[in-house]
Design an enzyme around this catalytic site. Sequence first.
Site, PDB file in Angstrom:
ATOM      1  N   ASN A 289     -10.915  -9.065 -36.312  1.00 28.55           N
ATOM      2  CA  ASN A 289     -10.073  -8.762 -37.467  1.00 28.55           C
ATOM      3  C   ASN A 289      -9.128  -9.897 -37.846  1.00 28.55           C
ATOM      4  O   ASN A 289      -8.758 -10.037 -39.014  1.00 28.55           O
ATOM      5  CB  ASN A 289      -9.257  -7.495 -37.161  1.00 28.55           C
ATOM      6  CG  ASN A 289      -8.132  -7.283 -38.134  1.00 28.55           C
ATOM      7  OD1 ASN A 289      -8.349  -6.940 -39.286  1.00 28.55           O
ATOM      8  ND2 ASN A 289      -6.899  -7.505 -37.672  1.00 28.55           N
TER       9      ASN A 289
ATOM     10  N   ASP B  13      -4.854 -16.889 -29.329  1.00 28.55           N
ATOM     11  CA  ASP B  13      -5.168 -17.709 -30.498  1.00 28.55           C
ATOM     12  C   ASP B  13      -6.680 -17.723 -30.625  1.00 28.55           C
ATOM     13  O   ASP B  13      -7.379 -18.296 -29.787  1.00 28.55           O
ATOM     14  CB  ASP B  13      -4.626 -19.128 -30.310  1.00 28.55           C
ATOM     15  CG  ASP B  13      -4.868 -20.035 -31.513  1.00 28.55           C
ATOM     16  OD1 ASP B  13      -5.697 -19.683 -32.379  1.00 28.55           O
ATOM     17  OD2 ASP B  13      -4.250 -21.109 -31.573  1.00 28.55           O
ATOM     18  N   VAL B  14      -7.216 -17.081 -31.673  1.00 17.53           N
ATOM     19  CA  VAL B  14      -8.667 -16.915 -31.773  1.00 17.53           C
ATOM     20  C   VAL B  14      -9.404 -18.239 -31.957  1.00 17.53           C
ATOM     21  O   VAL B  14     -10.627 -18.294 -31.796  1.00 17.53           O
ATOM     22  CB  VAL B  14      -9.051 -15.944 -32.919  1.00 17.53           C
ATOM     23  CG1 VAL B  14      -8.525 -14.549 -32.635  1.00 17.53           C
ATOM     24  CG2 VAL B  14      -8.575 -16.456 -34.272  1.00 17.53           C
TER      25      VAL B  14
ATOM     26  N   THR C 165      -1.426  -4.573 -47.598  1.00 19.08           N
ATOM     27  CA  THR C 165      -1.045  -5.302 -46.388  1.00 19.08           C
ATOM     28  C   THR C 165      -0.193  -6.508 -46.778  1.00 19.08           C
ATOM     29  O   THR C 165       0.097  -6.730 -47.959  1.00 19.08           O
ATOM     30  CB  THR C 165      -2.289  -5.816 -45.629  1.00 19.08           C
ATOM     31  OG1 THR C 165      -2.963  -6.779 -46.444  1.00 19.08           O
ATOM     32  CG2 THR C 165      -3.248  -4.673 -45.278  1.00 19.08           C
TER      33      THR C 165
ATOM     34  N   ILE D   2      -6.076  -4.243 -50.343  1.00 23.99           N
ATOM     35  CA  ILE D   2      -5.525  -3.285 -49.393  1.00 23.99           C
ATOM     36  C   ILE D   2      -4.031  -3.562 -49.235  1.00 23.99           C
ATOM     37  O   ILE D   2      -3.601  -4.717 -49.208  1.00 23.99           O
ATOM     38  CB  ILE D   2      -6.227  -3.395 -48.018  1.00 23.99           C
ATOM     39  CG1 ILE D   2      -7.762  -3.331 -48.194  1.00 23.99           C
ATOM     40  CG2 ILE D   2      -5.736  -2.297 -47.080  1.00 23.99           C
ATOM     41  CD1 ILE D   2      -8.284  -2.050 -48.801  1.00 23.99           C
TER      42      ILE D   2
ATOM     43  N   TYR E 176     -10.828 -19.486 -48.783  1.00 25.61           N
ATOM     44  CA  TYR E 176     -10.902 -18.125 -48.249  1.00 25.61           C
ATOM     45  C   TYR E 176     -12.283 -17.517 -48.484  1.00 25.61           C
ATOM     46  O   TYR E 176     -12.895 -16.955 -47.568  1.00 25.61           O
ATOM     47  CB  TYR E 176      -9.827 -17.258 -48.898  1.00 25.61           C
ATOM     48  CG  TYR E 176      -9.766 -15.854 -48.363  1.00 25.61           C
ATOM     49  CD1 TYR E 176      -9.302 -15.596 -47.069  1.00 25.61           C
ATOM     50  CD2 TYR E 176     -10.162 -14.766 -49.147  1.00 25.61           C
ATOM     51  CE1 TYR E 176      -9.237 -14.312 -46.577  1.00 25.61           C
ATOM     52  CE2 TYR E 176     -10.093 -13.473 -48.663  1.00 25.61           C
ATOM     53  CZ  TYR E 176      -9.632 -13.245 -47.377  1.00 25.61           C
ATOM     54  OH  TYR E 176      -9.578 -11.955 -46.885  1.00 25.61           O
TER      55      TYR E 176
ATOM     56  N   LYS F 231     -15.061 -16.237 -45.685  1.00 23.16           N
ATOM     57  CA  LYS F 231     -15.524 -14.854 -45.602  1.00 23.16           C
ATOM     58  C   LYS F 231     -17.014 -14.728 -45.928  1.00 23.16           C
ATOM     59  O   LYS F 231     -17.697 -13.847 -45.409  1.00 23.16           O
ATOM     60  CB  LYS F 231     -14.688 -13.971 -46.527  1.00 23.16           C
ATOM     61  CG  LYS F 231     -13.232 -13.831 -46.071  1.00 23.16           C
ATOM     62  CD  LYS F 231     -13.137 -13.340 -44.637  1.00 23.16           C
ATOM     63  CE  LYS F 231     -11.717 -13.068 -44.205  1.00 23.16           C
ATOM     64  NZ  LYS F 231     -11.630 -12.538 -42.810  1.00 23.16           N
TER      65      LYS F 231
ATOM     66  N   ASP G 266      -3.176 -10.735 -30.307  1.00 24.27           N
ATOM     67  CA  ASP G 266      -2.535 -11.311 -31.482  1.00 24.27           C
ATOM     68  C   ASP G 266      -1.847 -12.602 -31.049  1.00 24.27           C
ATOM     69  O   ASP G 266      -1.441 -12.739 -29.890  1.00 24.27           O
ATOM     70  CB  ASP G 266      -1.504 -10.347 -32.069  1.00 24.27           C
ATOM     71  CG  ASP G 266      -1.235 -10.613 -33.546  1.00 24.27           C
ATOM     72  OD1 ASP G 266      -1.580  -9.756 -34.368  1.00 24.27           O
ATOM     73  OD2 ASP G 266      -0.690 -11.687 -33.877  1.00 24.27           O
TER      74      ASP G 266
END
Length: 258
Positions: free
Chosen positions: A89, A62-63, A188, A186, A154, A158, A36
């Site tokens: 994720n 950091d992805v 979150t 969801i 977004y 996706k 993360d």
Amino acid sequence: MRLENKVALITGGGTGIGKTTALQFAKEGASVVVTDIEKESGLQTVEEIRQHGGTAIFVQHDVRNEQDWMQVAEEAIGHFGKIDILFNNAGIFFIKPIAETTLEEWNQMMSINVTGAFLGMKHIVPHMIRNKGGSVINASSNAGLFGVSGMAAYGASKGAVRIMTKDAAMEFAPFVRVNSIHPGYIRTQMIEYGARVANKQPEDQAVTVPLKRLGDPIEVANLVLYLASAESSYITGSEFVLDGGVSAGQSVWEKAEG
């Protein structure tokens, strides 16, 4: 246990779906590499896993950064000797009209949601192929399946993950399976943010869901667990929607009152 002797790498594992999945994987016997960008939340996930008798390490990550991915792979292999499962994720979300979305915001969305998944597969899957086995689960969204006003950035990110998953499944077969998940509403931080933007409560969104409730992160984690396990051994290049029926269609006729 369904993931006994497996090693799983989960990005964005400090909160939400990532954290819930990390806990579920550890419960099912996996050794978990939690990554993360936020160190404190990632370490908290690892601590919770260890408190319940599981095995996990944390790597700040950091992805968007290719060097970070190389470091994550090195630490995971160095610590556990292999990687069997990759759950891409980590992601971000915002609601904004196209005309008001800055190029910087667009690029940030793409770099985290799309480039992050790309780099994960680029640097982790070769280790799986060498071991002649592995499963990749990429987090997409039901917003990657149909249009939603205010979600161009977004949805585009996706949608890209959805198709990239299918491309990767073809490329990495027969040894590595690659599938995408497409959650809807969801419970979150993302749904909380969306509710604030709309000046509503998260539960207000449930009225648009055929099952009339929000999803729980554990329901997503259970799907990811299935795709990570041998139970899904003949599944690759597929998309799995869990949105309470939102993407199934739209109700045209409503029952009259009284």
